[in-house]
Enzyme design. Structure first.
Site: not given
Length: 371
Positions: A141-143
């Protein structure tokens, strides 16, 4: 004969493709890149999905949009359904790589909505929602590494979710990213999560640094300033790797690794060369070191396979020279702290603009499907 991409693998560099579309998956192109170009993962972002779903010549999304329209989905719900389905299918393509590398590679990234870049709680909620919807262990998951993103990274890692931290430009912010990751691991460990199952990469941007710095050097215009063009991006990345080595050699990180944790690998992002005066594989061949990931647009991937000259580690012997580049930039009058803040702000704004374009494209497609 060993290809340049195989040579990168031997040197400890993982190659990830910086692109994804439904047609790339269904046509077998993605699987072919795994087999023939040594690609071991995929990254996505809002701009990539806007390019894929908004491509008028690609009808691979038409049937899904018609079904979603019939179900009454709005644009945001449709985007969520389309993008998570693409990432899920891509993760299945990479599952053999994930299994063979014991979870190190075979990873596919999906980003939280960029509209949430400055909202910690909403980022955490969206990250958990994406993780559950994709439902594949080889997802990241890209944050974004905004100030609000840092506590979100800790919270999401603490929940046992693997994370790709994106939009990192400065060493100061990178140090905070590593600390946020370690804090998340400590909380995950106290919560009895299996630390070995949690992976993370830190996406450090390269070419955008040169674009902004070189613009400022050209404006300064002195011979000393002009001699520094094309050097800041690589120097910055090399110093990031030096920081990575220092931080993960520390007691805090070593204690976590001793109980099963993984180090957070540096990932070189924005590796497509923007300046035609520079070699087209510059941000590949000059950023080779063990335990790194290089995520490339397909044009750079094909150029690398075709003619890159890989000579082994080109990072760890260059720390002194990299520090020298930054000393020279300071003398020339470049405010690098301002550079990195501008790049972070622009990066978030560009992804927000792409996201809104995607929302408009999908809303129009849904309206047309309902007519």
């Amino acid at each position: 004969m060993t290809s340049p991409t195989q040579a990168l693998s031997v040197a400890g560099v993982s190659i990830w493709l910086d692109d994804l579309s439904r047609s790339r998956i269904s046509s077998g192109n993605l699987a072919d890149l795994v087999a023939t170009r040594d690609v071991t993962g995929v990254t996505t972002n809002p701009t990539i999905f806007q390019g894929a779903i908004g491509n008028a010549s690609d009808d691979s999304y038409r049937e899904a949009l018609s079904r979603l329209a019939a179900e009454g989905a709005d644009a945001d719900a449709a985007i969520f359904a389309l993008t998570t389905a693409d990432v899920r299918d891509a993760a299945d393509v990479f599952r053999p790589v994930y299994d063979a590398t014991r979870g190190v590679d075979g990873r596919v990234s999906i980003e939280v909505s960029p509209d949430l870049a400055h909202d910690t709680a909403a980022t955490v909620t969206e990250a958990k929602r994406l993780w559950k919807a994709v439902d594949r262990p080889n997802t990241l998951i890209k944050i974004p590494a905004t100030k609000a993103g840092l506590p979100a990274i800790t919270e999401v890692i603490a929940a046992g979710i693997s994370v790709n931290v994106t939009l990192i430009f400065s060493l100061e912010r990178y140090a905070e990213v590593i600390d946020a990751y370690l804090a998340g691991l400590e909380r995950a460990h106290s919560g009895d999560f299996d630390l070995a199952s949690i992976h993370s990469v830190a996406s450090f941007f390269v070419s955008r640094v040169d674009t902004e710095v070189d613009k400022r050097l050209a404006a300064i215009g002195t011979p000393e300033a002009l001699a520094l063009k094309g050097k800041a991006g690589i120097a910055n990345a090399r110093l990031a790797y030096e920081l990575y080595e220092q931080k993960f050699a520390g007691k805090r990180a070593r204690d976590l690794v001793a109980v099963g944790a993984n180090v957070q690998r540096p990932l070189w992002a924005s590796t497509g060369v923007k300046d035609p005066a520079l070699p087209d594989t510059l941000y590949v061949t000059e950023l080779v070191a063990p335990g790194t990931v290089n995520t490339m647009p397909e044009k750079t991937l094909q150029a690398t396979f075709d003619h890159a000259v890989v000579t082994g580690d080109t990072i760890t012997g260059g720390y002194a020279a990299a520090h020298g580049v930054f000393d020279a930039l300071t003398r020339a009058g470049v405010d690098f702290a301002d550079v990195t803040q501008v790049l972070e702000d622009e990066g978030v704004d560009k992804f927000i603009a792409s996201w809104h374009d995607l929302q408009n494209t999908v809303a129009t497609a849904l309206d047309e499907a309902r007519r």
